[in-house]
Structure formats: structure tokens, C-alpha cells
Write a protein that holds these residues in place. Structure first.
Motif: not given
Length: 192
Positions: A106-114
Motif C-alpha cells: 500500500g505504499a505510495l511513492i510520489g513523483m521524482n522521489v530519489n
């Protein structure tokens, strides 16, 4: 050492010296394979099912059919990413995964995450050696746009990392962190 032994060596968190030609040759082979697969992902349209299949090849693991990714996506190794169920990667994520990236359900990783899992030695004698430290992202965590997560960090379950944050230390579950370096700014409860 064959390629599977090398991948297992990396998954065990072993450092790699810049002087070790054999390990660097194998690392380069893994990196080129990850580049080839991500280039395939990033340069043409793919259905959701095709993206899941590409991630299975990239990670050499059984990525769940519920996984979603909006390309482009970048990684330098590919073989040490563990993705839970119902995980979402937004566009432009970049993972340095040799040290291990573990992403809970269920994790959400946003735009342009490093996400980085490697660091170099600090002394001139060890500067060419890379040291691995895994990153753990808890269940239902949300990593905001353009956040950076550094090696060895654990993001607790249900935590939120604010946009643009640089996370240098563990994030407790049910908290919101923001800033550079990231600090707890709020606790999440039923009234939040």
C-alpha cells in the motif's frame, strides 16, 4: 563468482571496493542490464500488465499484479528492490537499490522521489569503496514529490514524507516529516 553469487553478495550488504576489478565488472553488467530494461520501460507505451512484467524482469522477483508505475523509472542495479502489494510509483522515481529497497504493501511513492542505499567511504583511502545500507518503507507510507531518502533509513507504517524532504534518519510510524533535513512536524491520529 557467478552472477547469482554476486547478486547475493550485494543483497547481503557487502561493500565493494573501487579496486576490486572482478566485482566492478559484475556490477557494471548488472547496471547495464538495469539500463536496458528501464530503457525499454521508459521509451514506449506499456499496459499496466506489461509494466508489471517488466518490473518482474528488472527485479528478478514476483512483483504482484496490483503494482502500478507511471514511467519513467530509473535504477542503477534493479535486483535488490522488494515491492509489496498495491504499491504505486509515480513518474520520475530514481532508485539506487544495490543496498536494498523494501517497500511495504500500500505504499505510495510520489513523483521524482530519489532513494539511495549507498555511500562512499569518507577517508581518501576508502573513498572509492561503496557501503550499502538498506531503506525500508512501511506499509501504507506516502513519500511526497521530490523527496530524497538516504541510506539506512526506515520509514514507519502509515508515515508521510513531505514534498522535497531530505530524510536522513528513521521516521516513526504514523507521523508526518518535512524539511531539510526532515523532522517530525505532526503525528497522525484518527482526528488528523
Amino acid at each position: 563468482m557467478d552472477m547469482q553469487e554476486f547478486i547475493d553478495y550485494c543483497k547481503a550488504g557487502n561493500p565493494i571496493s573501487g579496486e576490486d576489478k572482478e566485482l566492478h565488472t559484475m556490477l557494471t553488467q548488472c547496471s547495464y542490464e538495469a539500463q536496458r530494461i528501464t530503457m525499454e520501460l521508459n521509451t514506449s507505451y506499456h499496459s499496466k500488465a506489461e509494466i508489471v512484467e517488466i518490473f518482474r524482469r528488472l527485479t528478478d522477483s514476483d512483483v504482484d499484479d496490483s503494482f502500478m508505475c507511471f514511467p519513467p523509472f530509473y535504477t542503477d542495479f534493479g535486483k535488490n528492490i522488494d515491492i509489496g502489494k498495491n504499491v504505486f510509483f509515480n513518474t520520475g522515481c530514481s532508485f539506487q537499490d544495490r543496498g536494498g529497497i523494501y517497500i511495504g504493501d500500500g505504499a505510495l511513492i510520489g513523483m521524482n522521489v530519489n532513494i539511495a542505499t549507498l555511500n562512499h567511504g569518507f577517508t581518501p583511502e576508502t573513498r572509492s569503496t561503496t557501503y550499502a545500507a538498506p531503506v525500508y518503507i512501511g506499509q501504507h507510507a506516502w513519500i511526497g514529490t521530490a523527496a530524497t531518502i538516504l541510506p539506512g533509513v526506515t520509514i514507519g507504517d502509515h508515515a508521510v514524507v513531505g514534498a522535497g524532504a531530505v530524510v536522513t534518519k528513521d521516521v516513526p510510524e504514523n507521523t508526518v516529516v518535512a524539511g531539510v533535513p526532515a523532522k517530525v512536524v505532526k503525528e497522525i491520529n484518527e482526528d488528523s
